[in-house]
Design an enzyme around this catalytic site. Structure first.
Site, PDB file in Angstrom:
ATOM      1  CB  VAL A  90      -3.429  -9.758   9.406  1.00 37.93           C
ATOM      2  CG1 VAL A  90      -4.342 -10.660   8.592  1.00 37.93           C
ATOM      3  CG2 VAL A  90      -2.703 -10.567  10.474  1.00 37.93           C
ATOM      4  CG  ASN A  91      -3.775  -4.708  10.553  1.00 33.34           C
ATOM      5  OD1 ASN A  91      -4.354  -5.704  10.150  1.00 33.34           O
ATOM      6  ND2 ASN A  91      -4.400  -3.751  11.190  1.00 33.34           N
ATOM      7  N   PRO A  93      -0.217  -4.145  14.776  1.00 31.18           N
ATOM      8  CG  PRO A  93      -2.245  -3.212  15.458  1.00 31.18           C
ATOM      9  CD  PRO A  93      -1.654  -4.388  14.729  1.00 31.18           C
ATOM     10  CD  GLU A 166       3.696   1.688   2.853  1.00 30.76           C
ATOM     11  OE1 GLU A 166       3.225   2.817   2.655  1.00 30.76           O
ATOM     12  OE2 GLU A 166       3.439   1.011   3.853  1.00 30.76           O
ATOM     13  CB  CYS A 275       7.108  -1.026   9.620  1.00 34.09           C
ATOM     14  SG  CYS A 275       5.693  -1.869   8.907  1.00 34.09           S
ATOM     15  CE  LYS A 338       8.668   4.960   1.407  1.00 32.07           C
ATOM     16  NZ  LYS A 338       9.603   3.885   1.226  1.00 32.07           N
TER      17      LYS A 338
HETATM   18  P1  NAD Z   1      -2.454  -3.196   6.335  1.00 30.90           P
HETATM   19  O1  NAD Z   1      -3.083  -2.580   7.514  1.00 30.90           O
HETATM   20  O2  NAD Z   1      -2.261  -2.366   5.100  1.00 30.90           O
HETATM   21  O3  NAD Z   1      -3.280  -4.496   5.883  1.00 30.90           O
HETATM   22  C1  NAD Z   1      -3.638  -5.508   6.756  1.00 30.90           C
HETATM   23  C2  NAD Z   1      -4.956  -6.117   6.290  1.00 30.90           C
HETATM   24  O4  NAD Z   1      -5.237  -7.258   7.095  1.00 30.90           O
HETATM   25  C3  NAD Z   1      -6.160  -5.189   6.429  1.00 30.90           C
HETATM   26  O5  NAD Z   1      -6.789  -5.023   5.176  1.00 30.90           O
HETATM   27  C4  NAD Z   1      -7.065  -5.897   7.437  1.00 30.90           C
HETATM   28  O6  NAD Z   1      -8.447  -5.739   7.166  1.00 30.90           O
HETATM   29  C5  NAD Z   1      -6.643  -7.339   7.265  1.00 30.90           C
HETATM   30  N1  NAD Z   1      -6.967  -8.184   8.419  1.00 30.90           N
HETATM   31  C6  NAD Z   1      -6.675  -7.974   9.725  1.00 30.90           C
HETATM   32  N2  NAD Z   1      -7.110  -8.995  10.472  1.00 30.90           N
HETATM   33  C7  NAD Z   1      -7.712  -9.885   9.629  1.00 30.90           C
HETATM   34  C8  NAD Z   1      -8.338 -11.136   9.820  1.00 30.90           C
HETATM   35  N3  NAD Z   1      -8.424 -11.688  11.023  1.00 30.90           N
HETATM   36  N4  NAD Z   1      -8.847 -11.756   8.735  1.00 30.90           N
HETATM   37  C9  NAD Z   1      -8.751 -11.212   7.501  1.00 30.90           C
HETATM   38  N5  NAD Z   1      -8.154 -10.027   7.267  1.00 30.90           N
HETATM   39  C10 NAD Z   1      -7.629  -9.365   8.325  1.00 30.90           C
HETATM   40  O7  NAD Z   1      -1.056  -3.779   6.825  1.00 30.90           O
HETATM   41  P2  NAD Z   1       0.297  -3.940   5.961  1.00 30.90           P
HETATM   42  O8  NAD Z   1       0.991  -2.629   5.844  1.00 30.90           O
HETATM   43  O9  NAD Z   1      -0.009  -4.710   4.743  1.00 30.90           O
HETATM   44  O10 NAD Z   1       1.194  -4.812   6.958  1.00 30.90           O
HETATM   45  C11 NAD Z   1       0.926  -6.172   7.185  1.00 30.90           C
HETATM   46  C12 NAD Z   1       2.095  -6.774   7.945  1.00 30.90           C
HETATM   47  O11 NAD Z   1       3.265  -6.720   7.131  1.00 30.90           O
HETATM   48  C13 NAD Z   1       2.460  -6.056   9.244  1.00 30.90           C
HETATM   49  O12 NAD Z   1       2.877  -6.986  10.186  1.00 30.90           O
HETATM   50  C14 NAD Z   1       3.621  -5.165   8.841  1.00 30.90           C
HETATM   51  O13 NAD Z   1       4.484  -4.915   9.926  1.00 30.90           O
HETATM   52  C15 NAD Z   1       4.321  -6.023   7.816  1.00 30.90           C
HETATM   53  N6  NAD Z   1       5.089  -5.274   6.802  1.00 30.90           N
HETATM   54  C16 NAD Z   1       4.584  -4.143   6.232  1.00 30.90           C
HETATM   55  C17 NAD Z   1       5.308  -3.490   5.234  1.00 30.90           C
HETATM   56  C18 NAD Z   1       4.770  -2.240   4.574  1.00 30.90           C
HETATM   57  O14 NAD Z   1       5.498  -1.657   3.774  1.00 30.90           O
HETATM   58  N7  NAD Z   1       3.571  -1.781   4.845  1.00 30.90           N
HETATM   59  C19 NAD Z   1       6.526  -4.007   4.787  1.00 30.90           C
HETATM   60  C20 NAD Z   1       7.004  -5.188   5.392  1.00 30.90           C
HETATM   61  C21 NAD Z   1       6.275  -5.822   6.387  1.00 30.90           C
HETATM   62  C1  UGA Z   2      10.795   0.229   5.751  1.00 30.38           C
HETATM   63  C2  UGA Z   2      11.993  -0.629   5.340  1.00 30.38           C
HETATM   64  O1  UGA Z   2      12.854   0.153   4.498  1.00 30.38           O
HETATM   65  C3  UGA Z   2      11.541  -1.882   4.593  1.00 30.38           C
HETATM   66  O2  UGA Z   2      12.670  -2.703   4.300  1.00 30.38           O
HETATM   67  C4  UGA Z   2      10.564  -2.659   5.484  1.00 30.38           C
HETATM   68  O3  UGA Z   2      10.072  -3.795   4.807  1.00 30.38           O
HETATM   69  C5  UGA Z   2       9.403  -1.755   5.841  1.00 30.38           C
HETATM   70  O4  UGA Z   2       9.906  -0.572   6.528  1.00 30.38           O
HETATM   71  C6  UGA Z   2       8.432  -2.407   6.790  1.00 30.38           C
HETATM   72  O5  UGA Z   2       8.776  -3.317   7.498  1.00 30.38           O
HETATM   73  O6  UGA Z   2       7.313  -1.905   6.774  1.00 30.38           O
HETATM   74  P1  UGA Z   2       9.212   1.969   4.521  1.00 30.38           P
HETATM   75  O7  UGA Z   2       8.692   2.261   5.882  1.00 30.38           O
HETATM   76  O8  UGA Z   2       8.246   1.726   3.430  1.00 30.38           O
HETATM   77  O9  UGA Z   2      10.162   0.677   4.555  1.00 30.38           O
HETATM   78  O10 UGA Z   2      10.081   3.194   4.064  1.00 30.38           O
HETATM   79  P2  UGA Z   2      11.612   3.630   4.157  1.00 30.38           P
HETATM   80  O11 UGA Z   2      12.057   4.004   2.812  1.00 30.38           O
HETATM   81  O12 UGA Z   2      12.432   2.678   4.906  1.00 30.38           O
HETATM   82  O13 UGA Z   2      11.488   4.981   4.993  1.00 30.38           O
HETATM   83  C7  UGA Z   2      11.034   4.986   6.328  1.00 30.38           C
HETATM   84  C8  UGA Z   2      11.196   6.371   6.921  1.00 30.38           C
HETATM   85  O14 UGA Z   2      12.580   6.699   7.072  1.00 30.38           O
HETATM   86  C9  UGA Z   2      10.588   7.492   6.059  1.00 30.38           C
HETATM   87  O15 UGA Z   2       9.952   8.413   6.908  1.00 30.38           O
HETATM   88  C10 UGA Z   2      11.798   8.112   5.392  1.00 30.38           C
HETATM   89  O16 UGA Z   2      11.601   9.466   5.053  1.00 30.38           O
HETATM   90  C11 UGA Z   2      12.839   7.971   6.501  1.00 30.38           C
HETATM   91  N1  UGA Z   2      14.240   7.991   5.990  1.00 30.38           N
HETATM   92  C12 UGA Z   2      14.686   6.993   5.177  1.00 30.38           C
HETATM   93  C13 UGA Z   2      15.104   9.005   6.399  1.00 30.38           C
HETATM   94  O17 UGA Z   2      14.722   9.902   7.159  1.00 30.38           O
HETATM   95  N2  UGA Z   2      16.401   8.986   5.953  1.00 30.38           N
HETATM   96  C14 UGA Z   2      16.869   8.004   5.131  1.00 30.38           C
HETATM   97  O18 UGA Z   2      18.077   8.060   4.777  1.00 30.38           O
HETATM   98  C15 UGA Z   2      15.991   6.983   4.733  1.00 30.38           C
END
Ligand code: NAD
Ligand code: UGA
Length: 458
Positions: A90-91, A93, A166, A275, A338
């Site tokens: 889950v998220n 924030p 992403e 993140c 990005k």
């Molecule tokens: P997101 O906002 O896209 O999705 C989170 C989901 O959790 C939502 O759909 C929300 O409705 C659901 N949720 C929240 N509370 C809930 C509950 N109590 N019961 C059931 N569902 C619930 O978030 P995300 O980007 O998938 O990130 C999730 C976690 O993973 C965060 O901690 C983030 O830091 C971490 N993370 C994200 C990325 C990324 O690329 N987005 C990469 C690595 C780690």
């Molecule tokens: C980042 C990490 O790369 C992942 O390993 C991690 O799991 C994720 O955060 C997370 O915890 O959510 P992400 O945010 O999807 O992934 O994207 P990145 O490719 O890391 O880029 C993040 C930001 O940095 C973007 O705005 C990108 O444009 C910027 N960036 C990246 C730069 O400005 N310069 C670079 O050389 C690389």
């Protein structure tokens, strides 16, 4: 407890929960995956042909596994009851009020999930933290589980942070650099259970096991160090502009040292996304809470440099365009944080737009993947006056009649634009401000543009 996991539930059907479950389901045909979320619109989208997350290869994976061993549901309780292992994705924030506001992670969603698990579970469960959480969260999770557990039900807590990016999520998940599984004391045997799941497609030497706190902290530290590299090269980009050097050459010069490496040394308008900011802020708060003010200050400079870079770029636009920006049409190309994603969470583009609007500009914004409404929502969140913003259907339409084009996201299609035709359609003198080091300065200047690129001589 069964010797092998047969049913995994993932709570949270977001950017992490959806794609990770789809990949796991494809790699582990003997395990049934149920992705549960309280957001019924999101679950409906996962069950439709219009998925809520855009990632290359995701549509095909979901189509292949859905209703085979991958299910999406709003029935969180049943999903918990049926599974032996529950992933929490889950998220998390940043807190927006109270102690730690603006820095500390808001763990409300994690807490709600854990309470739910403890309340409804009728058999032993392995509970896995997949969300990014501050070091020590495992203790809170274990505490809640113990407090609310039904008599005789035992829980084992693991930390298994996610490192996907992403835009390349599926490739990252299929071929991860590493998988980290953290556990404490009596839960160590559960590490083996999760390890066996990953071993179905990840080479053994890429699966690192460690204690719970180290696993939690590895995630925050990895994001902080990645963000730090970007802030470091962006700091150098400001020096380059002042000194007449070229940041691309400096990045090549520095990055060819194998100890440093060239990845993540691309100067830009600043980092964004859901993140980096929140995780560095969380590390700052953690350091403060551990009474380490110098450490907190060190990491907070990574964020300060990012804000500086965003406003430095926007200021350059307003100070370079002759006569300022009042009533001028400015085309903003790209809005996603990005390229390769339709995600605009925490995008630097929104902050640049706010600055340009404050200077009186009329903005024509185009992004190939971010939905129009999201562009408006992000600006509204920053308090922008939307009456001066139009969202366009193409880059050419945005640039038509504009005094300046500002490149904010490195979409490849901007490279392929016919910049000669664009020049002909713009007000003169025509400016291009490249915040993503995409365009070739000599070519752009030859076409007649006043061209500025981050980290390069004018
Ligand atoms: P997101 O906002 O896209 O999705 C989170 C989901 O959790 C939502 O759909 C929300 O409705 C659901 N949720 C929240 N509370 C809930 C509950 N109590 N019961 C059931 N569902 C619930 O978030 P995300 O980007 O998938 O990130 C999730 C976690 O993973 C965060 O901690 C983030 O830091 C971490 N993370 C994200 C990325 C990324 O690329 N987005 C990469 C690595 C780690
Ligand atoms: C980042 C990490 O790369 C992942 O390993 C991690 O799991 C994720 O955060 C997370 O915890 O959510 P992400 O945010 O999807 O992934 O994207 P990145 O490719 O890391 O880029 C993040 C930001 O940095 C973007 O705005 C990108 O444009 C910027 N960036 C990246 C730069 O400005 N310069 C670079 O050389 C690389």
């Amino acid at each position: 407890f069964p010797p092998k996991v047969t049913h995994i539930c993932c709570i949270g059907a977001g950017y992490v929960g959806g794609p990770t479950s789809a990949v796991m389901a494809a790699q582990c045909p003997d395990i049934r995956f149920t992705v549960a979320d309280t957001d019924s619109a999101r679950i409906a989208a996962w069950n439709s042909s219009n998925l809520p997350v855009y990632e290359k290869g995701l549509d095909d994976l979901v189509k292949m596994q859905r209703s085979v061993n991958l299910f999406f549901t709003t029935d969180v309780d049943s999903a918990i009851r049926q599974a032996e292992m529950i992933l929490i994705a889950v998220n998390t924030p940043t807190k927006t009020r109270g102690v730690g506001s603006g820095k500390a992670a808001d763990l409300r969603n994690v807490e709600m999930c854990v309470r739910r698990i403890a309340t409804v579970a009728e058999t032993d469960k392995v509970v896995v933290e997949r969300s990014t959480v501050p070091c020590g969260t495992g203790q809170m999770v274990a505490g809640i589980l113990d407090e609310f557990a039904k008599p005789g039900v035992q829980f084992h807590v693991l930390s298994n942070p996610e490192f996907m990016s992403e835009g390349s999520a599926i490739a990252n998940l299929l071929h991860p650099d590493r998988v980290i599984i953290g556990a404490h004391g009596t839960s160590q045997w559960a590490q083996g259970l999760l390890r066996a799941v990953y071993e179905q497609w990840v080479p053994r030497d890429r699966i690192l096991t460690m204690d719970l706190w180290s696993a939690e902290l590895s995630k925050l530290a990895a994001n902080a160090m990645l963000a730090q590299r970007i802030s470091s090269i962006n700091a150098i980009s400001a020096v380059c502009e002042a000194a007449g050097a070229s940041v691309k050459s400096v990045a090549d010069g520095v990055g060819s040292d194998r100890r440093i490496g060239r990845d993540f040394l691309d100067a830009s308008v600043g980092f964004g996304g859901s993140c980096f900011h929140k995780d560095v802020a969380s590390l700052v708060w953690l350091s403060q809470s551990l009474n380490l003010p110098e450490v907190a200050e060190y990491w907070s400079q990574v964020l300060a440099m990012n804000s500086f870079q965003i406003s430095r770029f926007a200021r350059t636009v307003s100070q370079t365009v002759v006569g300022g920006l009042e009533d001028k049409r400015i085309a903003c190309l790209g809005f996603a944080y990005k390229s390769g994603t339709g995600d605009s969470r925490n995008t630097p583009a929104a902050e640049v737009c706010r600055y340009l609007l404050d200077e009186g500009a009329h903005l024509a914004v185009y992004d190939p993947k971010v939905p129009d409404q999201h562009i408006r929502d992000r600006m509204e969140e920053l308090g922008c006056d939307l009456s001066q913003v139009s969202v366009c259907a193409s880059a050419e339409e945005a640039a038509d009649g504009a005094q300046a084009v500002v490149v904010l996201t490195a979409w490849k299609q901007f490279l392929a634009l016919d910049w000669e035709i664009v020049y002909g359609s713009m007000a003169k003198p025509a400016y291009v401000f490249d915040g993503q080091l995409m365009l070739e300065p000599e070519t752009m200047r030859r076409l007649g543009y006043h061209f500025y690129q981050i980290g390069h001589p004018r």
